[in-house]
Design a protein around this motif. Structure first.
Motif, PDB file in Angstrom:
ATOM      1  N   UNK A 103      36.452 -12.138 -18.469  1.00  0.00           N
ATOM      2  CA  UNK A 103      35.822 -11.870 -19.760  1.00  0.00           C
ATOM      3  C   UNK A 103      34.299 -11.831 -19.693  1.00  0.00           C
ATOM      4  N   UNK A 104      33.713 -12.223 -18.564  1.00  0.00           N
ATOM      5  CA  UNK A 104      32.256 -12.227 -18.427  1.00  0.00           C
ATOM      6  C   UNK A 104      31.767 -11.256 -17.353  1.00  0.00           C
ATOM      7  N   UNK A 105      32.633 -10.349 -16.898  1.00  0.00           N
ATOM      8  CA  UNK A 105      32.219  -9.390 -15.870  1.00  0.00           C
ATOM      9  C   UNK A 105      31.101  -8.474 -16.355  1.00  0.00           C
ATOM     10  N   UNK A 106      31.086  -8.165 -17.645  1.00  0.00           N
ATOM     11  CA  UNK A 106      30.035  -7.292 -18.179  1.00  0.00           C
ATOM     12  C   UNK A 106      28.657  -7.916 -17.967  1.00  0.00           C
ATOM     13  N   UNK A 107      28.560  -9.231 -18.105  1.00  0.00           N
ATOM     14  CA  UNK A 107      27.273  -9.906 -17.860  1.00  0.00           C
ATOM     15  C   UNK A 107      26.863  -9.786 -16.402  1.00  0.00           C
ATOM     16  N   UNK A 108      27.831  -9.851 -15.497  1.00  0.00           N
ATOM     17  CA  UNK A 108      27.532  -9.701 -14.079  1.00  0.00           C
ATOM     18  C   UNK A 108      26.979  -8.312 -13.810  1.00  0.00           C
ATOM     19  N   UNK A 109      27.602  -7.291 -14.414  1.00  0.00           N
ATOM     20  CA  UNK A 109      27.118  -5.922 -14.211  1.00  0.00           C
ATOM     21  C   UNK A 109      25.714  -5.734 -14.778  1.00  0.00           C
ATOM     22  N   UNK A 110      25.423  -6.384 -15.895  1.00  0.00           N
ATOM     23  CA  UNK A 110      24.076  -6.296 -16.472  1.00  0.00           C
ATOM     24  C   UNK A 110      23.056  -6.936 -15.537  1.00  0.00           C
ATOM     25  N   UNK A 111      23.387  -8.087 -14.978  1.00  0.00           N
ATOM     26  CA  UNK A 111      22.464  -8.731 -14.042  1.00  0.00           C
ATOM     27  C   UNK A 111      22.250  -7.884 -12.797  1.00  0.00           C
ATOM     28  N   UNK A 112      23.326  -7.338 -12.249  1.00  0.00           N
ATOM     29  CA  UNK A 112      23.183  -6.508 -11.047  1.00  0.00           C
ATOM     30  C   UNK A 112      22.440  -5.213 -11.350  1.00  0.00           C
ATOM     31  N   UNK A 113      22.595  -4.676 -12.555  1.00  0.00           N
ATOM     32  CA  UNK A 113      21.818  -3.499 -12.944  1.00  0.00           C
ATOM     33  C   UNK A 113      20.335  -3.857 -13.034  1.00  0.00           C
ATOM     34  N   UNK A 114      20.041  -5.071 -13.493  1.00  0.00           N
ATOM     35  CA  UNK A 114      18.649  -5.538 -13.489  1.00  0.00           C
ATOM     36  C   UNK A 114      18.102  -5.650 -12.081  1.00  0.00           C
ATOM     37  N   UNK A 115      18.982  -5.978 -11.124  1.00  0.00           N
ATOM     38  CA  UNK A 115      18.572  -6.031  -9.724  1.00  0.00           C
ATOM     39  C   UNK A 115      18.298  -4.659  -9.140  1.00  0.00           C
ATOM     40  N   UNK A 116      18.733  -3.603  -9.816  1.00  0.00           N
ATOM     41  CA  UNK A 116      18.426  -2.229  -9.400  1.00  0.00           C
ATOM     42  C   UNK A 116      17.178  -1.735 -10.129  1.00  0.00           C
ATOM     43  N   UNK A 117      17.060  -2.055 -11.397  1.00  0.00           N
ATOM     44  CA  UNK A 117      15.926  -1.570 -12.200  1.00  0.00           C
ATOM     45  C   UNK A 117      14.618  -2.208 -11.749  1.00  0.00           C
ATOM     46  N   UNK A 118      14.646  -3.487 -11.401  1.00  0.00           N
ATOM     47  CA  UNK A 118      13.419  -4.187 -11.014  1.00  0.00           C
ATOM     48  C   UNK A 118      12.737  -3.549  -9.796  1.00  0.00           C
ATOM     49  N   UNK A 119      13.436  -3.286  -8.680  1.00  0.00           N
ATOM     50  CA  UNK A 119      12.717  -2.652  -7.571  1.00  0.00           C
ATOM     51  C   UNK A 119      12.273  -1.229  -7.879  1.00  0.00           C
ATOM     52  N   UNK A 120      13.010  -0.530  -8.754  1.00  0.00           N
ATOM     53  CA  UNK A 120      12.550   0.810  -9.141  1.00  0.00           C
ATOM     54  C   UNK A 120      11.203   0.708  -9.849  1.00  0.00           C
ATOM     55  N   UNK A 121      11.084  -0.241 -10.770  1.00  0.00           N
ATOM     56  CA  UNK A 121       9.810  -0.425 -11.475  1.00  0.00           C
ATOM     57  C   UNK A 121       8.700  -0.860 -10.521  1.00  0.00           C
ATOM     58  N   UNK A 122       9.054  -1.703  -9.546  1.00  0.00           N
ATOM     59  CA  UNK A 122       8.035  -2.137  -8.583  1.00  0.00           C
ATOM     60  C   UNK A 122       7.648  -1.008  -7.633  1.00  0.00           C
ATOM     61  N   UNK A 123       8.586  -0.136  -7.292  1.00  0.00           N
ATOM     62  CA  UNK A 123       8.237   1.033  -6.485  1.00  0.00           C
ATOM     63  C   UNK A 123       7.287   1.951  -7.252  1.00  0.00           C
ATOM     64  N   UNK A 124       7.526   2.107  -8.545  1.00  0.00           N
ATOM     65  CA  UNK A 124       6.616   2.900  -9.374  1.00  0.00           C
ATOM     66  C   UNK A 124       5.240   2.237  -9.409  1.00  0.00           C
ATOM     67  N   UNK A 125       5.204   0.934  -9.523  1.00  0.00           N
ATOM     68  CA  UNK A 125       3.924   0.215  -9.544  1.00  0.00           C
ATOM     69  C   UNK A 125       3.172   0.397  -8.229  1.00  0.00           C
ATOM     70  N   UNK A 126       3.885   0.284  -7.111  1.00  0.00           N
ATOM     71  CA  UNK A 126       3.232   0.486  -5.802  1.00  0.00           C
ATOM     72  C   UNK A 126       2.723   1.924  -5.704  1.00  0.00           C
ATOM     73  N   UNK A 127       3.488   2.863  -6.254  1.00  0.00           N
ATOM     74  CA  UNK A 127       3.028   4.247  -6.255  1.00  0.00           C
ATOM     75  C   UNK A 127       1.730   4.416  -7.025  1.00  0.00           C
ATOM     76  N   UNK A 128       1.626   3.784  -8.196  1.00  0.00           N
ATOM     77  CA  UNK A 128       0.388   3.869  -8.973  1.00  0.00           C
ATOM     78  C   UNK A 128      -0.758   3.159  -8.269  1.00  0.00           C
ATOM     79  N   UNK A 129      -0.476   2.071  -7.590  1.00  0.00           N
ATOM     80  CA  UNK A 129      -1.534   1.306  -6.934  1.00  0.00           C
ATOM     81  C   UNK A 129      -2.050   2.038  -5.695  1.00  0.00           C
ATOM     82  N   UNK A 130      -1.141   2.603  -4.915  1.00  0.00           N
ATOM     83  CA  UNK A 130      -1.532   3.160  -3.623  1.00  0.00           C
ATOM     84  C   UNK A 130      -1.876   4.643  -3.651  1.00  0.00           C
ATOM     85  N   UNK A 131      -1.385   5.367  -4.628  1.00  0.00           N
ATOM     86  CA  UNK A 131      -1.650   6.817  -4.645  1.00  0.00           C
ATOM     87  C   UNK A 131      -2.807   7.180  -5.521  1.00  0.00           C
TER      88      UNK A 131
END
Length: 132
Positions: free
Chosen positions: A104-132
């Protein structure tokens, strides 16, 4: 001594095979893809930052309230982003495993793991703005 006589109604036999949590996670395709995507993106972030540090001597990691960049600091401070991403990924992974145990709580697990995908995407964008 009446307790030693046993139950008055027989209990139906039931076989329960315990399953290892990580094996269940690995068998679940969306969960596996989310966990692997978060790890791969975090590794890509670490590689990009490691390659960007020798090219620069200083980087600015923020802005003043007026919109101007902060004074530049050492380029090695870019390593803060992969470290923060690693801590976030580990927290999301363990939290997701905690919630994944109960159906009954698997949806919360998927939300957390999706956050684990979104966070590095945002940090990759940040590194792109910083370095380019």
């Amino acid at each position: 001594n009446i307790n030693e006589m046993g139950s008055l109604t027989p209990i139906a036999p039931r076989s329960v095979y315990p399953t290892f949590l990580l094996a269940r996670l690995w068998a679940d395709r969306p969960a596996r893809y989310l966990v692997l995507a978060g790890f791969t993106l975090g590794l890509a972030l670490l590689i990009w930052v490691s390659l960007a540090i020798p090219v620069r001597s200083q980087v600015s990691l923020g802005y003043l309230p007026s919109g101007e960049p902060l004074d530049p600091g050492p380029a090695a401070s870019l390593l803060l982003l992969p470290v923060l991403n690693g801590l976030t990924y580990l927290t999301d992974l363990l939290g997701g495993l905690f919630f994944y145990r109960r159906p009954d709580q698997k949806a919360l697990a998927y939300v957390l793991w999706a956050g684990g995908v979104i966070t590095p995407i945002l940090m990759l964008v940040a590194v792109g703005f910083i370095t380019l």
